[in-house]
Scaffold this motif. Structure first.
Motif, PDB file in Angstrom:
ATOM      1  N   MET A   1      -9.114  10.353  -3.678  1.00  0.00           N
ATOM      2  CA  MET A   1      -8.469   9.174  -3.110  1.00  0.00           C
ATOM      3  C   MET A   1      -9.203   7.910  -3.531  1.00  0.00           C
ATOM      4  SD  MET A   1      -5.808   8.809  -1.165  1.00  0.00           S
ATOM      5  CE  MET A   1      -5.090   7.180  -1.294  1.00  0.00           C
TER       6      MET A   1
ATOM      7  N   GLU B   1       2.150   2.265  -3.309  1.00  0.00           N
ATOM      8  CA  GLU B   1       1.142   2.941  -4.141  1.00  0.00           C
ATOM      9  C   GLU B   1       0.900   4.366  -3.657  1.00  0.00           C
ATOM     10  OE1 GLU B   1       0.032   1.679  -6.816  1.00  0.00           O
ATOM     11  OE2 GLU B   1       0.793  -0.367  -6.582  1.00  0.00           O
ATOM     12  N   LEU B   2       0.784   4.518  -2.348  1.00  0.00           N
ATOM     13  CA  LEU B   2       0.486   5.847  -1.801  1.00  0.00           C
ATOM     14  C   LEU B   2       1.620   6.826  -2.118  1.00  0.00           C
ATOM     15  CD1 LEU B   2      -1.021   5.080   1.746  1.00  0.00           C
ATOM     16  CD2 LEU B   2      -2.232   5.592  -0.382  1.00  0.00           C
TER      17      LEU B   2
ATOM     18  N   PHE C   1      -3.897   8.535   5.488  1.00  0.00           N
ATOM     19  CA  PHE C   1      -3.525   7.164   5.135  1.00  0.00           C
ATOM     20  C   PHE C   1      -2.005   6.988   5.168  1.00  0.00           C
ATOM     21  CE2 PHE C   1      -7.593   6.306   2.467  1.00  0.00           C
ATOM     22  CZ  PHE C   1      -8.314   6.289   3.634  1.00  0.00           C
TER      23      PHE C   1
ATOM     24  N   GLN D   1      -1.008   6.671   8.694  1.00  0.00           N
ATOM     25  CA  GLN D   1      -1.410   5.379   9.260  1.00  0.00           C
ATOM     26  C   GLN D   1      -0.440   4.274   8.848  1.00  0.00           C
ATOM     27  OE1 GLN D   1      -5.654   4.206   9.080  1.00  0.00           O
ATOM     28  NE2 GLN D   1      -6.175   6.342   8.680  1.00  0.00           N
ATOM     29  N   THR D   2      -0.091   4.244   7.569  1.00  0.00           N
ATOM     30  CA  THR D   2       0.807   3.172   7.123  1.00  0.00           C
ATOM     31  C   THR D   2       2.211   3.352   7.684  1.00  0.00           C
ATOM     32  OG1 THR D   2       1.318   4.381   5.088  1.00  0.00           O
ATOM     33  CG2 THR D   2      -0.430   2.717   4.978  1.00  0.00           C
TER      34      THR D   2
ATOM     35  N   HIS E   1     -11.034  15.652  -1.602  1.00  0.00           N
ATOM     36  CA  HIS E   1      -9.922  14.792  -1.187  1.00  0.00           C
ATOM     37  C   HIS E   1     -10.342  13.332  -1.102  1.00  0.00           C
ATOM     38  CE1 HIS E   1      -7.880  18.460   0.911  1.00  0.00           C
ATOM     39  NE2 HIS E   1      -7.839  18.522  -0.390  1.00  0.00           N
TER      40      HIS E   1
ATOM     41  N   MET F   1       0.834  -1.202   0.000  1.00  0.00           N
ATOM     42  CA  MET F   1       0.000   0.000   0.000  1.00  0.00           C
ATOM     43  C   MET F   1       0.865   1.248   0.000  1.00  0.00           C
ATOM     44  SD  MET F   1      -3.298   0.440  -0.019  1.00  0.00           S
ATOM     45  CE  MET F   1      -3.722   2.034  -0.665  1.00  0.00           C
TER      46      MET F   1
ATOM     47  N   LEU G   1      -1.592  14.130  -5.954  1.00  0.00           N
ATOM     48  CA  LEU G   1      -2.840  14.634  -5.385  1.00  0.00           C
ATOM     49  C   LEU G   1      -2.612  15.978  -4.677  1.00  0.00           C
ATOM     50  CD1 LEU G   1      -4.106  12.072  -6.296  1.00  0.00           C
ATOM     51  CD2 LEU G   1      -4.814  11.544  -3.963  1.00  0.00           C
ATOM     52  N   SER G   2      -2.620  17.018  -5.447  1.00  0.00           N
ATOM     53  CA  SER G   2      -2.503  18.401  -4.957  1.00  0.00           C
ATOM     54  C   SER G   2      -1.519  18.584  -3.810  1.00  0.00           C
ATOM     55  CB  SER G   2      -3.884  18.928  -4.522  1.00  0.00           C
ATOM     56  OG  SER G   2      -4.522  18.019  -3.634  1.00  0.00           O
TER      57      SER G   2
ATOM     58  N   LEU H   1       1.379   8.917  -5.064  1.00  0.00           N
ATOM     59  CA  LEU H   1       0.281   9.890  -5.055  1.00  0.00           C
ATOM     60  C   LEU H   1       0.659  11.182  -4.341  1.00  0.00           C
ATOM     61  CD1 LEU H   1      -2.684   7.472  -4.218  1.00  0.00           C
ATOM     62  CD2 LEU H   1      -1.957   8.306  -6.465  1.00  0.00           C
TER      63      LEU H   1
ATOM     64  N   GLY I   1      -1.128  17.554   0.182  1.00  0.00           N
ATOM     65  CA  GLY I   1      -2.217  18.521   0.240  1.00  0.00           C
ATOM     66  C   GLY I   1      -3.572  17.878   0.423  1.00  0.00           C
ATOM     67  N   ASN I   2      -3.648  16.587   0.160  1.00  0.00           N
ATOM     68  CA  ASN I   2      -4.912  15.861   0.256  1.00  0.00           C
ATOM     69  C   ASN I   2      -5.061  15.281   1.668  1.00  0.00           C
ATOM     70  OD1 ASN I   2      -6.666  13.473   0.178  1.00  0.00           O
ATOM     71  ND2 ASN I   2      -6.852  13.944  -2.002  1.00  0.00           N
ATOM     72  N   ASP I   3      -6.080  15.744   2.394  1.00  0.00           N
ATOM     73  CA  ASP I   3      -6.261  15.324   3.785  1.00  0.00           C
ATOM     74  C   ASP I   3      -6.339  13.808   3.927  1.00  0.00           C
ATOM     75  OD1 ASP I   3      -6.340  17.946   4.479  1.00  0.00           O
ATOM     76  OD2 ASP I   3      -8.500  18.055   4.780  1.00  0.00           O
ATOM     77  N   THR I   4      -7.089  13.195   3.037  1.00  0.00           N
ATOM     78  CA  THR I   4      -7.298  11.750   3.135  1.00  0.00           C
ATOM     79  C   THR I   4      -5.986  11.007   2.916  1.00  0.00           C
ATOM     80  OG1 THR I   4      -9.521  12.094   2.253  1.00  0.00           O
ATOM     81  CG2 THR I   4      -8.698   9.834   2.305  1.00  0.00           C
ATOM     82  N   LEU I   5      -5.267  11.414   1.879  1.00  0.00           N
ATOM     83  CA  LEU I   5      -3.979  10.772   1.616  1.00  0.00           C
ATOM     84  C   LEU I   5      -3.029  10.975   2.794  1.00  0.00           C
ATOM     85  CD1 LEU I   5      -1.947   9.307  -0.146  1.00  0.00           C
ATOM     86  CD2 LEU I   5      -1.419  11.476  -1.264  1.00  0.00           C
TER      87      LEU I   5
ATOM     88  N   PHE J   1      -8.730   1.109   4.174  1.00  0.00           N
ATOM     89  CA  PHE J   1      -8.801   2.447   3.578  1.00  0.00           C
ATOM     90  C   PHE J   1     -10.046   2.590   2.707  1.00  0.00           C
ATOM     91  CE2 PHE J   1      -3.933   3.244   3.769  1.00  0.00           C
ATOM     92  CZ  PHE J   1      -4.038   3.345   5.144  1.00  0.00           C
TER      93      PHE J   1
END
Lengths: 246, 246
Positions: free
Chosen positions: B91, A94-95, A157, A160-161, B87, A91, A102-103, A98, A150-154, B157
DNA sequence: AACGGATAAGCTGCATACAGGTTTTGAGTC
DNA sequence: GACTCAAAACCTGTATGCAGCTTATCCGTT
C-alpha cells in the motif's frame, strides 16, 4: 440488527464494537444527518449501557472526521467540507484501481449470484424509487466489493473512504432519484459483465469509473448549487472543523 | 515532549490527544516493543490522570492494529504478521506515487533547508551510528514528506501506514546499522536533487523507490531469517490477531 | 515428584458521581 | 422594549469503585 428498532426490552449485551459500527452505520445511512447532536446519555439509555462504552465507541470513530465532540456542547455529526469531499473522492478514484491489483481474492460462483441479486433489486428500485432501499442496496454492493479486497490495509482504507463519502453521496438520493437508480443499474450491469470474464482488475476500474460519475453528480447538484438546507447548516459546522484540521 | 522524561512532578494537563500521540509515538519508536504489555493503571500514574483518559487514548489508536486489548489480560503491543507487513508495504508503494499527484503544496526554500539539515545529520550518523538517532531523523523526514501532502485523506492514510510500518522497519536499525545509514543518506540525496528542480512528483517516486528498498531489506533480514527473538515472540501474538481480523 | 484444583492476585469492562465548560433562560435595569 | 448579567440547565471530561475475566500461585493428593 437494531438500526430501526430501538430494542429497549431486549436483553442482548452490546459490545463497544457493536455500538461503534451501529453509530457509524447510522451516520452513513443519514439516520443521523449532518448537524445532528449525539447525546451520550441518550445513546446510553437506548443501548441499555452506561455512558462509558458509548464514549468509547464515539472516540473510536473520531479519526474519520465524521463527528466532532466539544466539551460542554456535545458530539455533532459534521458534513465534510467541499475540500474534504474532493480529497476523499480523489482518493477513492485511486484506491478503486488497486482493488483488482493488490492481491484480490478469487471470484466464485457465489459472487455472480450476489451481483445478480443486487441487479434485480436495483431494477425494481428503478421502477419504484425509495431512498432507503437505494442506500441499502448500495451498501450491500459496497460490502461485496470490499470482500474482494485481499490486502488488509487497502480494505481498511476503502472502508474508511466509503464511510466518509457515504453521507454526502446518499444525500443526493433524496433529489436525484431517477439518475441514481439508473446509474446503479448501469454499474451492476458492468460488474456483471466483468464477473462473466472473471476479471478482478476490471472490477476495480469499473468502480473507478462509476465513482467518477457519482463525484460528478455531487459536484453538479450539491457543491455547485447549494440549495440543500442540510448542506447549508452543515457548512457552518464543517467550517469549524477545518480550522482545527489545518 | 515527554518521551523520555516521565514528568511526574510537572503540572501540565495532558489531553487525551496528547496521550494518544505519545503512546503511538512510543510504539513507533520501539520504546514499547512488540509483546510488551501496556497497563492502564501504570500509564495513568505516569501521566497523572485516571485510567479513563488512558483507556480513551488506547481505544483511539486501536484501529491501526498495533495494540490488542483483551479483557482480564491487558493491552499488548503486537507485531504485524508477515502478511500484514506485506499489505502495508504494498500500500505504501502505491500511496507514495500519489504524494506528488494529489494536489501537493508548493515547495519553498524552507523545504530545501529542512532536507539539507537532515542530510547533514544523516551523514554524521553514517560515521557514528545510533539506532535512536536514526529513528528520529527518519521520523522528521517522514513529518516533512507528510507536510507536502495537500490531500487530507492521503495524508491520513500515509501517516497510518507509516505508524504500522515503523516498528517493523526500525527493528532493523539494531542489526543493519551500516546499510540503513547509507540508504538514508542516499534517499536524502535523491530528495535534495528533486527539490532543486522543484519537482513534487519526483519526490513521490523517490519515496516509492526507497520504500521498495526498505521493504527488500525487511524481507531479507527479518522475514526470511527469523533470528530475532522479538519477532519470534511477536509472531505468536500476531497469529492471534489474524484470526480476529479474518 | 508430578499432577489437579481451589484460591488469590491482577488486569480490563462498566457504572456512577462529580467537576468543568457552554448555552439558554429569565429576572432586573435602563 | 431592549439590554445586561447572573443563574440554572445540560452537556462532556474525569475519577473512582466494583464486577468479571484471566492467569499465576500454592497447597493437597496421588
Amino acid at each position: 440488527m437494531p438500526p430501526s428498532q430501538k430494542t429497549p426490552a431486549a436483553e442482548i449485551k452490546y459490545t463497544v464494537e457493536d455500538i461503534q459500527s451501529e453509530i457509524l452505520h447510522r451516520i452513513c445511512f443519514l439516520d443521523y444527518a449532518p448537524g445532528e447532536q449525539l447525546k451520550e446519555a441518550e445513546l446510553a439509555a437506548e443501548f441499555g449501557v452506561s455512558r462509558t462504552p458509548i464514549r468509547d465507541a464515539i472516540g473510536r470513530i473520531s479519526h474519520l472526521g465524521l463527528v466532532e465532540t466539544r466539551n460542554g456542547v456535545g458530539t455533532v455529526v459534521v458534513a465534510l467540507s467541499t475540500a474534504q469531499i474532493r480529497h476523499v473522492y480523489d482518493m477513492r478514484l485511486e484506491l478503486a484501481t488497486l482493488i483488482g491489483t493488490l492481491s484480490p481474492r478469487p471470484i466464485t460462483q457465489a459472487d455472480r449470484e450476489a451481483v445478480q441479486t443486487l441487479l434485480c433489486e436495483a431494477k425494481v428500485l428503478q421502477g419504484a424509487f425509495d431512498p432507503r432501499s437505494y442506500i441499502e442496496i448500495n451498501h450491500r454492493l459496497h460490502e461485496w466489493i470490499t470482500s474482494l479486497i485481499g490486502n488488509d490495509t487497502l480494505r481498511s482504507f476503502w472502508w474508511q473512504t466509503y464511510c466518509q463519502a457515504a453521507s454526502t453521496w446518499y444525500r443526493l438520493s433524496n433529489e436525484r432519484s431517477c439518475d441514481m437508480a439508473k446509474a446503479l443499474v448501469a454499474e451492476l450491469n458492468d460488474l456483471n459483465t466483468a464477473l462473466d470474464v472473471g476479471d478482478a482488475t476490471a472490477i476495480g476500474y469499473i468502480q473507478r469509473t462509476h465513482i467518477g460519475y457519482g463525484y460528478q453528480r455531487i459536484k453538479t447538484h450539491l457543491l455547485a448549487t447549494e440549495t440543500d438546507e442540510g448542506a447549508a447548516s452543515a457548512r457552518v459546522v464543517s467550517g469549524l472543523r477545518n480550522q482545527k484540521t489545518a
